[in-house]
Enzyme design. Structure first.
Site, short mmCIF file in Angstrom:
data_model
loop_
_atom_site.label_atom_id
_atom_site.label_comp_id
_atom_site.label_asym_id
_atom_site.label_seq_id
_atom_site.Cartn_x
_atom_site.Cartn_y
_atom_site.Cartn_z
N HIS A 160 -23.98 107.47 -61.48
CA HIS A 160 -23.28 106.56 -60.53
C HIS A 160 -24.23 106.28 -59.35
O HIS A 160 -24.00 106.72 -58.23
CB HIS A 160 -21.98 107.24 -60.06
CG HIS A 160 -21.00 106.31 -59.41
ND1 HIS A 160 -21.17 104.94 -59.34
CD2 HIS A 160 -19.81 106.57 -58.80
CE1 HIS A 160 -20.13 104.41 -58.71
NE2 HIS A 160 -19.29 105.38 -58.37
N GLN A 215 -23.17 104.76 -55.84
CA GLN A 215 -22.41 105.71 -55.01
C GLN A 215 -23.37 106.59 -54.22
O GLN A 215 -23.17 106.84 -53.02
CB GLN A 215 -21.51 106.57 -55.90
CG GLN A 215 -20.77 107.67 -55.15
CD GLN A 215 -19.69 107.13 -54.22
OE1 GLN A 215 -18.86 106.35 -54.65
NE2 GLN A 215 -19.70 107.54 -52.96
N ASP A 219 -16.00 116.27 -56.12
CA ASP A 219 -15.50 115.12 -56.88
C ASP A 219 -14.32 115.64 -57.71
O ASP A 219 -14.09 116.85 -57.78
CB ASP A 219 -16.64 114.61 -57.79
CG ASP A 219 -16.29 113.35 -58.57
OD1 ASP A 219 -15.26 112.73 -58.27
OD2 ASP A 219 -17.06 113.00 -59.49
N1 NVA Z 1 -16.72 111.53 -61.59
C1 NVA Z 1 -15.76 110.51 -61.28
C2 NVA Z 1 -16.32 109.59 -60.24
C3 NVA Z 1 -15.36 108.51 -59.78
C4 NVA Z 1 -15.97 107.61 -58.75
C5 NVA Z 1 -15.37 109.75 -62.53
O1 NVA Z 1 -16.26 109.40 -63.30
O2 NVA Z 1 -14.18 109.54 -62.75
N1 CP Z 2 -16.23 106.02 -55.74
C1 CP Z 2 -15.90 105.06 -56.61
O1 CP Z 2 -16.68 104.65 -57.45
O2 CP Z 2 -14.63 104.60 -56.47
P1 CP Z 2 -13.89 103.57 -57.44
O3 CP Z 2 -13.65 104.30 -58.76
O4 CP Z 2 -12.62 103.22 -56.74
O5 CP Z 2 -14.79 102.39 -57.65
#
Ligand code: NVA
Ligand code: CP
Length: 323
Positions: A133, A136, A229
């Site tokens: 990600h 982020q 997280d």
């Molecule tokens: N680890 C989480 C991050 C969400 C922004 C997911 O992948 O659901």
């Molecule tokens: N942190 C993040 O990616 O949030 P969303 O899932 O709301 O995009």
């Protein structure tokens, strides 16, 4: 610095100087927006936003950043397009690449975003995959810089599911930026060897320190930032009951913040977070990865971090596509 035409699939592909450049540009665009100036660096561009998974922050950050800079964002949600059902990723990429100037992808397999990038012929940005990600982490780093004055040598502990997309991306990013990075997780949730090896290689070049431990006390001692997280990422919902049991000792609470030994440690979370029992998903279970007192405290910088998604995503689009 010229990043024109580049994809952003993973931080592995970006040097320390390039990451610094993107953070500086984010800060500048944030300053301009605050003073009411919209430079419209993306005037006339059209941007495709493909979402296989839900999103609040990433979707809104891309949309607002596009509009601020004069571009047109087009949301292509799950079920809206043929991708993966009637049409291959490669064909979809070639079609969208003929019409759009840039493509954001959020979804499951990291290979999908790599394939889009291979075939689209326009910049492709990763808005979250099961593996990484990166947009982020740019927002996380901007937030750390704003509150702690820099990144080099900063103690950053990621506590929780040490093998998810956030843990992986923070590990690579922190290694590149010379941080004192720790993953604090049960052994069964340690990151994969491939990620740790890559991080260690980058750490050698930057002087970063990488620690992977299941011991909370040593893992958070001296940390300037405690990051967590959700315990089960999107697509892993079936694991939640087992994860709650496994990760309970890794919940971020006031005693963990105190165990850093720092006077002013900060708390970060990419969000969404289970910090109370006010959502449909947390009603029965209550707070999970972080307690409400930490989340709502002055140590918590999670909403600065969320706002910074927009400024950093804007910087990525302007740097790779802008005039
Ligand atoms: N680890 C989480 C991050 C969400 C922004 C997911 O992948 O659901
Ligand atoms: N942190 C993040 O990616 O949030 P969303 O899932 O709301 O995009």
């Amino acid at each position: 610095m010229n990043l024109h035409g580049r994809h952003l699939l993973a931080l592995d592909d970006y040097t320390r100087d390039e990451i610094t450049y993107l953070l500086d540009l984010s800060a500048e665009l944030k300053r301009l927006k605050r003073s009411g100036i919209r430079p419209r660096n993306l005037e006339g561009k059209s941007i495709a936003l493909i979402f296989e998974k839900p999103s609040t922050r990433t979707r809104c950050a891309f949309v607002v950043a596009c509009v601020d800079e004069g571009a047109h964002p087009e949301y292509l949600g799950k079920g809206d397009i043929q991708l993966g059902k009637k049409e291959t990723v490669a064909d979809t990429a070639r079609v969208l690449g003929r019409m759009f100037d840039g493509i954001q992808f959020r979804g499951y397999k990291h290979e999908t975003v790599e394939q889009l990038a291979e075939y689209a012929g326009v910049p492709v940005w990763n808005g979250l995959t099961d593996k990484y990600h990166p947009t982020q982490v740019l927002a996380d780093f901007l937030t750390i810089q704003e509150h702690l004055g820099g990144l080099k040598g900063i103690g950053l502990s990621f506590v929780g599911d040490g093998r998810n997309n956030m843990a992986n991306t923070l590990l690579i990013g922190a290694a590149k930026m010379g941080m004192d990075f720790r993953i604090v997780a049960p052994k069964s949730l340690f990151p994969e060897k491939e990620i740790v090896d890559a991080g260690k290689k980058f750490a050698k070049e930057s002087g970063a320190k990488i620690t992977i431990t299941d011991d909370v006390k040593t893992g958070v001692k001296g940390a300037d930032v405690i990051y967590t997280d959700v315990w089960a990422s999107m697509g892993e919902e079936a694991e939640l009951t087992a994860r709650i049991k496994l990760l309970k000792p890794y919940q971020v609470n006031m005693s963990m913040m105190k165990a850093t030994g720092k006077t002013n440690p900060i708390f970060l979370h990419c969000l969404p977070a289970f910090h109370n029992n006010d959502t449909e998903a947390s009603k029965q279970i209550g707070p999970m990865e972080v307690t409400d007192d930490v989340f709502e405290s002055s140590m918590s910088k999670v909403f600065d971090e969320a706002e910074n998604r927009m400024h950093t995503i804007k910087a990525v689009m302007v740097a790779t596509l802008g005039r």
